[in-house]
Scaffold this motif. Structure first.
Motif, mmCIF file in Angstrom:
data_model
loop_
_atom_site.group_PDB
_atom_site.id
_atom_site.type_symbol
_atom_site.label_atom_id
_atom_site.label_comp_id
_atom_site.label_asym_id
_atom_site.label_seq_id
_atom_site.Cartn_x
_atom_site.Cartn_y
_atom_site.Cartn_z
ATOM 1 N N VAL A 1 0.859 -1.180 0.000
ATOM 2 C CA VAL A 1 0.000 0.000 0.000
ATOM 3 C C VAL A 1 0.896 1.231 0.000
ATOM 4 C CG1 VAL A 1 -1.813 1.263 1.202
ATOM 5 C CG2 VAL A 1 -1.766 -1.238 1.292
ATOM 6 N N ASN A 2 0.689 2.115 -0.956
ATOM 7 C CA ASN A 2 1.528 3.308 -1.105
ATOM 8 C C ASN A 2 0.724 4.572 -0.851
ATOM 9 O OD1 ASN A 2 3.457 1.419 -2.079
ATOM 10 N ND2 ASN A 2 2.572 1.603 -4.126
ATOM 11 N N ARG A 3 1.337 5.505 -0.127
ATOM 12 C CA ARG A 3 0.649 6.750 0.228
ATOM 13 C C ARG A 3 1.589 7.938 0.114
ATOM 14 N NH1 ARG A 3 -1.762 3.582 4.688
ATOM 15 N NH2 ARG A 3 -4.024 3.454 4.403
ATOM 16 N N LEU A 4 0.980 9.117 -0.005
ATOM 17 C CA LEU A 4 1.728 10.359 0.166
ATOM 18 C C LEU A 4 2.037 10.519 1.650
ATOM 19 C CD1 LEU A 4 -0.363 12.799 -2.067
ATOM 20 C CD2 LEU A 4 1.873 11.834 -2.614
ATOM 21 N N ALA A 5 3.309 10.714 1.984
ATOM 22 C CA ALA A 5 3.693 10.917 3.385
ATOM 23 C C ALA A 5 3.852 12.394 3.699
ATOM 24 C CB ALA A 5 4.989 10.171 3.690
ATOM 25 N N GLN A 6 4.409 13.134 2.770
ATOM 26 C CA GLN A 6 4.451 14.595 2.857
ATOM 27 C C GLN A 6 4.211 15.118 1.452
ATOM 28 O OE1 GLN A 6 7.516 16.591 5.067
ATOM 29 N NE2 GLN A 6 7.802 14.871 6.477
ATOM 30 N N ALA A 7 3.295 16.059 1.333
ATOM 31 C CA ALA A 7 2.855 16.504 0.014
ATOM 32 C C ALA A 7 3.265 17.939 -0.254
ATOM 33 C CB ALA A 7 1.342 16.362 -0.102
ATOM 34 N N SER A 8 3.214 18.295 -1.520
ATOM 35 C CA SER A 8 3.488 19.667 -1.948
ATOM 36 C C SER A 8 2.176 20.405 -2.155
ATOM 37 C CB SER A 8 4.291 19.649 -3.253
ATOM 38 O OG SER A 8 4.317 20.938 -3.842
ATOM 39 N N VAL A 9 2.096 21.628 -1.633
ATOM 40 C CA VAL A 9 0.856 22.389 -1.774
ATOM 41 C C VAL A 9 0.553 22.677 -3.239
ATOM 42 C CG1 VAL A 9 2.012 24.635 -1.533
ATOM 43 C CG2 VAL A 9 -0.406 24.408 -0.933
ATOM 44 N N ILE B 1 -1.821 6.115 -3.214
ATOM 45 C CA ILE B 1 -1.393 6.221 -4.608
ATOM 46 C C ILE B 1 -1.121 4.851 -5.225
ATOM 47 C CG2 ILE B 1 -0.449 8.543 -4.349
ATOM 48 C CD1 ILE B 1 2.326 7.286 -4.077
ATOM 49 N N GLY B 2 -1.415 3.787 -4.495
ATOM 50 C CA GLY B 2 -1.215 2.459 -5.051
ATOM 51 C C GLY B 2 -1.573 1.378 -4.052
ATOM 52 N N GLU B 3 -2.082 0.255 -4.552
ATOM 53 C CA GLU B 3 -2.379 -0.898 -3.706
ATOM 54 C C GLU B 3 -2.488 -2.136 -4.581
ATOM 55 O OE1 GLU B 3 -6.031 -2.694 -1.019
ATOM 56 O OE2 GLU B 3 -5.663 -0.531 -0.945
ATOM 57 N N ALA B 4 -1.733 -3.176 -4.238
ATOM 58 C CA ALA B 4 -1.811 -4.444 -4.951
ATOM 59 C C ALA B 4 -1.170 -5.523 -4.083
ATOM 60 C CB ALA B 4 -1.116 -4.362 -6.306
ATOM 61 N N VAL B 5 -1.431 -6.775 -4.437
ATOM 62 C CA VAL B 5 -0.859 -7.909 -3.719
ATOM 63 C C VAL B 5 0.229 -8.531 -4.582
ATOM 64 C CG1 VAL B 5 -1.328 -10.152 -2.666
ATOM 65 C CG2 VAL B 5 -3.014 -8.318 -2.492
ATOM 66 N N PHE C 1 3.765 5.452 -7.326
ATOM 67 C CA PHE C 1 2.536 5.696 -8.095
ATOM 68 C C PHE C 1 2.258 4.497 -8.986
ATOM 69 C CE2 PHE C 1 3.803 10.029 -7.041
ATOM 70 C CZ PHE C 1 2.583 10.628 -6.730
ATOM 71 N N SER C 2 1.194 3.779 -8.683
ATOM 72 C CA SER C 2 0.898 2.565 -9.439
ATOM 73 C C SER C 2 0.157 2.852 -10.738
ATOM 74 C CB SER C 2 0.058 1.607 -8.587
ATOM 75 O OG SER C 2 -1.193 2.187 -8.276
ATOM 76 N N GLN C 3 -0.399 4.056 -10.853
ATOM 77 C CA GLN C 3 -1.142 4.415 -12.056
ATOM 78 C C GLN C 3 -0.639 5.753 -12.587
ATOM 79 O OE1 GLN C 3 -5.354 4.357 -11.351
ATOM 80 N NE2 GLN C 3 -5.260 2.482 -10.143
ATOM 81 N N PRO C 4 -0.284 5.822 -13.859
ATOM 82 C CA PRO C 4 0.208 7.090 -14.423
ATOM 83 C C PRO C 4 -0.769 8.246 -14.239
ATOM 84 C CG PRO C 4 0.589 5.275 -15.944
ATOM 85 C CD PRO C 4 -0.263 4.729 -14.840
ATOM 86 N N LYS C 5 -2.077 7.935 -14.243
ATOM 87 C CA LYS C 5 -3.067 9.011 -14.134
ATOM 88 C C LYS C 5 -2.988 9.726 -12.793
ATOM 89 C CE LYS C 5 -6.467 7.374 -17.485
ATOM 90 N NZ LYS C 5 -7.871 6.964 -17.729
ATOM 91 N N LEU C 6 -2.555 8.999 -11.743
ATOM 92 C CA LEU C 6 -2.423 9.644 -10.440
ATOM 93 C C LEU C 6 -1.332 10.707 -10.483
ATOM 94 C CD1 LEU C 6 -2.779 6.601 -8.014
ATOM 95 C CD2 LEU C 6 -4.421 8.434 -8.402
ATOM 96 N N LYS C 7 -0.244 10.404 -11.175
ATOM 97 C CA LYS C 7 0.825 11.401 -11.315
ATOM 98 C C LYS C 7 0.373 12.560 -12.190
ATOM 99 C CE LYS C 7 5.019 10.082 -12.029
ATOM 100 N NZ LYS C 7 6.175 9.419 -12.650
ATOM 101 N N GLU C 8 -0.365 12.233 -13.242
ATOM 102 C CA GLU C 8 -0.868 13.292 -14.105
ATOM 103 C C GLU C 8 -1.795 14.222 -13.340
ATOM 104 O OE1 GLU C 8 -2.744 11.528 -17.431
ATOM 105 O OE2 GLU C 8 -0.930 10.499 -18.140
ATOM 106 N N ARG C 9 -2.628 13.632 -12.464
ATOM 107 C CA ARG C 9 -3.562 14.435 -11.680
ATOM 108 C C ARG C 9 -2.816 15.431 -10.794
ATOM 109 N NH1 ARG C 9 -8.171 11.917 -7.593
ATOM 110 N NH2 ARG C 9 -9.116 13.889 -7.001
ATOM 111 N N ALA C 10 -1.631 15.001 -10.331
ATOM 112 C CA ALA C 10 -0.829 15.879 -9.478
ATOM 113 C C ALA C 10 0.056 16.814 -10.294
ATOM 114 C CB ALA C 10 0.035 15.038 -8.548
ATOM 115 N N GLY C 11 0.015 16.715 -11.631
ATOM 116 C CA GLY C 11 0.845 17.571 -12.468
ATOM 117 C C GLY C 11 2.297 17.145 -12.493
#
Length: 846
Positions: free
Chosen positions: A99-107, A121-125, A199-209
């Protein structure tokens, strides 16, 4: 998606199939497996024999004494930027949830309410397994299809068609001294921009720019090992991608590698009459003559301690072997901590219905001095995370085992600005009856109590419970004004409803806050009992389902246990923020309170040191609340009740809303919306803000008319009208149009002038009718007869306009003046008539 854990033999078969497709693999298997039994081949695969040990370095050459070592289910060795995983052979073939998460984010990377600490930002087995040439494969597992009985032919067929993808390959750097573990060099991989740990999905990175990773500005901060998880913390810098707000972004990401339970929790099969989140898979064994979707409720694993099993069976309350614990983020403002904790602890009483005491609790997170190893990112800990954000929200997701639905941990996100939302809700819904709500800043006790209720609601989600929108519809509206009744029973049977506060209560009812707030109530306790009562003597989940189905069927004789999904599109009982069993009555009472509040809003929002922006925002909230009340009533027109039931239950699944209730709803719309609501044009407010009542009113009335002509609504009305199975009187499209005419063109029937606001309403109505008669896009044939109704109706309206004008002209000739219809009205009718005629000439001549 969900699947029960597959046996090591199944994965051997998958590997064999993959090998068979490649000549080199076939040669390797032939050479290595020659003369071996299947059991010996399996042992080589899962136990990790060293076929080429002479080519590997010694353990002491790879893992040196100057390295730091963290021991866990995987041992982590590190020095500067070098990271080595010592993976025991006993871990090979076991399922690991990452399970992957943002730990500290950019405003600068935030997009709406996404992009804050804790966002997933991601989850798989995955599963480590021994491969050829001294390599270890990491396979990504899919649980979308399942056959659980390895003795049946179907099992082999399913496995042959479900080869699991190899996500990564790692060369074995060394074996430990006794050859019970392999050592993998993970530094370069963890520092890469891989889709396994980040980031397991490219769209998640795109969403964050975000664009690509900038390696010279990225590094691993640490990797910590624990008994059942490994935590990877990485500092990552990315170039600007789509819709950038800066040249690059730096963030910290956390990847939790969680060893899933080897002993699977017994799943509980879904009952749609009880609202739980679910996981599902296609099960090839459940239906001997087809394919079934097997769906499990998402729940924590609660079992008594071994020494308390017999006590539990006797009906005594016992503590679970592993209670549910939520830690409070240390960054949470101290004054709100007790209320957040109480919101968790309030669920204790619900779990007592399931036979467990102290099953859930909240604790303050230990300080670094108290426990230097404790971390919010440790996947063993569930927590309420405080977020400094302008987002006015709170949310309670969970992480669960996709094989069984067992909840493993949860992070509740508490956004700082949710307090502004709570203030608006309570001010607009309860200031008429609670003097403590008549201010711009609530005292800490009131705000704390509101925080407590939201905390309880979000905790309910982390326990697996969905929203129950039907719960409040089981309460008679007049009971909501009965002080003794509502203070004892609450205004909704479920805190999982979006019922908010008791806006029906009137000032003369003298109802205290006990009758205004939501609380954990009858449905919640019953749903927890259904989900968490332990039944060890039942053979399996299918036998348990038979028992539970009978229990639910019997329990639902109590209407307060009704569940209704937030996804229900038509049933007027399943609405957000509604109250009571009669939307017309409830909304009428709600509007009566809004009329009281708007008269005093300037006084109650007065802040001598500020401008009027806060007052303007609260007025906007009041307008929205008014629209919400109207929407609750509107949902009763042309819709149907959906009764979730099984075959043995009496009644029908679908039935139209009673005719009288639909007529009452139309009368409400006439009275409260189409008759100009002048009370919304409060002079003491409007003279200090740029908003204009006429514009706001147009938006409200247009929304109602567009809603009435919703295609789903009209199709349902037409279906009910022509369905011969309906023996009750139904409300038809033609009758709705007649009622709309009588309401919207009331002045013409009475021969009177039409006011400015009403002329706007009539234009909205005519424009919508013409849009329906002459749609700009193609429609299905099912709508053709509906459009024909509009066509002839529009012609009738045009005749009405002409008749009104002729009659006015006759009066003008007779009396030299028309005392009933002014010039603006005549021009207005001529304009509408000409518009209809001009449009009609394109298609049909009237």
């Amino acid at each position: 998606m969900l699947q029960v854990k597959l046996s090591p033999g199944a994965w051997l078969l998958s590997c064999a199939l993959l090998a068979a497709s490649l000549p080199a693999n076939a040669q390797w298997r032939k050479k290595k497996d020659k003369g071996k039994t299947p059991a010996e081949v399996k042992a080589d695969t899962t136990a990790g024999k060293k076929p080429e040990v002479s080519k590997l370095k010694k353990y002491s050459e790879v893992i040196t004494k100057d390295m730091r070592t963290d021991s866990g289910f995987i041992i982590v060795h590190s020095k500067e930027d070098d990271y080595y995983f010592e993976v025991p052979l006993s871990v090979l073939g076991k399922d690991i949830l990452i399970v992957n998460r943002l730990a500290q984010a950019s405003v600068d990377m935030r997009n709406g309410n996404w992009g804050l600490t804790g966002d997933q930002i991601g989850e798989a087995v995955y599963r480590f397994e021994k491969a050829r040439n001294n390599n270890i494969y990491l396979r990504r597992l899919s649980f979308s299809e399942y056959s659980g009985d390895s003795t049946k032919p179907m099992y082999t067929n399913v496995q042959r068609n479900n080869v699991q993808a190899i996500a990564a390959v790692f060369p074995i750097a060394a074996y430990n001294a006794d050859s019970t573990a392999v050592v993998l060099n993970m530094g370069e991989f963890l520092n890469s921009d891989n889709d396994i740990n980040y980031f397991s999905q490219p769209k998640l990175k795109e969403r964050a720019g975000m664009g690509g990773q900038q390696n010279d500005r990225s590094y691993i901060k640490y990797v910590h090992a624990y008994p059942t998880n490994v935590e990877v913390r990485a500092f990552k810098t990315y170039s600007a991608g789509l819709n950038p707000t800066s040249s690059n972004y730096s963030v910290e990401l956390n990847s939790s590698m969680v060893l899933l339970p080897e002993k699977l929790a017994r799943p509980r099969l879904e009952d749609k009459r009880v609202g739980y989140f679910t996981v599902a898979h296609r099960d090839f064994d459940a239906n001997p003559q087809g394919v079934a979707n097997t769906t499990y409720a998402v729940r924590w694993r609660l079992e008594p301690k071994p020494e308390d099993v017999e006590k539990y069976k006797r009906g005594e309350l016992v503590e679970p072997a592993k209670p549910i614990v939520f830690y409070i983020d240390p960054s949470t403002p101290k004054k709100w901590v007790p209320y957040l904790m109480q919101g968790v602890n309030d669920w204790k009483v619900a779990f007592e219905r399931a036979g467990f005491k102290n099953a859930i609790c909240a604790k303050e997170a230990p300080s670094r001095e108290e426990d230097s190893t404790w971390s919010l990112e440790d996947a063993r800990h569930s927590a309420i995370i405080y977020r400094p954000s302008t987002v006015a929200n709170a949310m309670g997701p969970n992480v669960n085992d996709p094989r069984t639905g067992e909840i493993l941990e949860s992070h509740i996100f508490w956004y700082h600005n949710v307090m502004s939302l709570l203030h608006k809700w309570y001010f607009i819904q309860c200031a008429a009856v609670d003097t403590g709500a008549r201010k711009m800043v609530f005292d800490d006790q009131l705000m704390g109590e509101l925080i407590r209720f939201v905390s309880s609601h979000e905790v309910g989600h982390t326990l697996g419970l969905r929203h129950n929108y039907a719960s409040s519809a089981t309460v008679p509206v007049e009971n909501l004004r009965n002080k003794a009744w509502v203070e004892q029973h609450g205004h909704t049977p479920s805190i999982m409803d979006y019922a908010r506060f008791n806006y029906v209560a009137q000032p003369e009812d003298n109802i205290s806050r006990a009758g205004l707030y939501p609380r954990i109530n009858d449905y919640d306790k019953w749903a927890i009992e259904w989900g968490y009562k332990w039944r060890p003597d039942i053979r399996d989940e299918y036998a348990e389902q038979q028992l539970l189905t009978a229990i639910v069927t019997d329990s639902l004789k109590n209407k307060r246990l009704l569940f209704g999904s937030e996804l229900e599109p038509m049933d007027p009982r399943c609405q957000s923020e509604d109250l009571g069993d009669d939307a017309v009555k409830a909304s009428t009472y709600g509007i009566m309170n809004l009329k009281r509040i708007i008269k005093h809003m300037a006084e109650w929002t007065y802040q001598p040191e500020k401008d009027y922006e806060d007052m303007r925002e609260l007025l906007s909230t009041l307008y929205n609340q008014y629209g919400t009340y109207v929407g609750h009533v509107l949902r009763n027109i042309g819709t149907e009740y959906h009764n979730e039931r099984i075959a043995s239950q009496p009644g029908v699944n679908y039935e139209p809303v009673p005719y009288d209730r639909q007529k009452q709803a139309m009368a409400f719309v006439d009275r409260e919306v189409f008759t100009t609501p002048e009370w919304l044009n409060e002079k003491s407010l409007m003279q200090n803000i740029p908003d204009k009542f006429g514009i706001d009113l147009i938006d409200i009335q247009r929304g109602v008319i567009v809603g009435l002509f919703n295609r789903l609504r009209l199709t349902a009305m037409q279906a009910a009208q022509y369905d011969k199975n309906y023996t009750v009187k139904v409300y038809t499209i033609e009758e709705m149009l007649q009622d709309l005419d009588k309401s919207i063109f009331r002045e013409l029937y009475e021969g009177k002038s039409v006011s400015f606001y009403r002329r706007n309403l009539q234009k909205i109505y005519i424009n919508k009718l013409m849009e329906m008669v002459y749609p700009t896009s193609d429609n299905d044939q099912v709508y053709s007869s509906i459009n024909l109704v509009y066509t002839y109706h529009l012609s009738d309206i045009n005749d009405l306009f002409r008749a009104a004008l002729v009659k006015s002209q006759q009066l003008l000739t007779k009396y030299q003046a028309d005392p009933r219809m002014d010039k603006e009205t005549k021009l207005h009718l001529k304009e509408l008539s000409a518009k209809i005629r001009k449009m009609g000439e394109k298609e049909i001549r009237f």
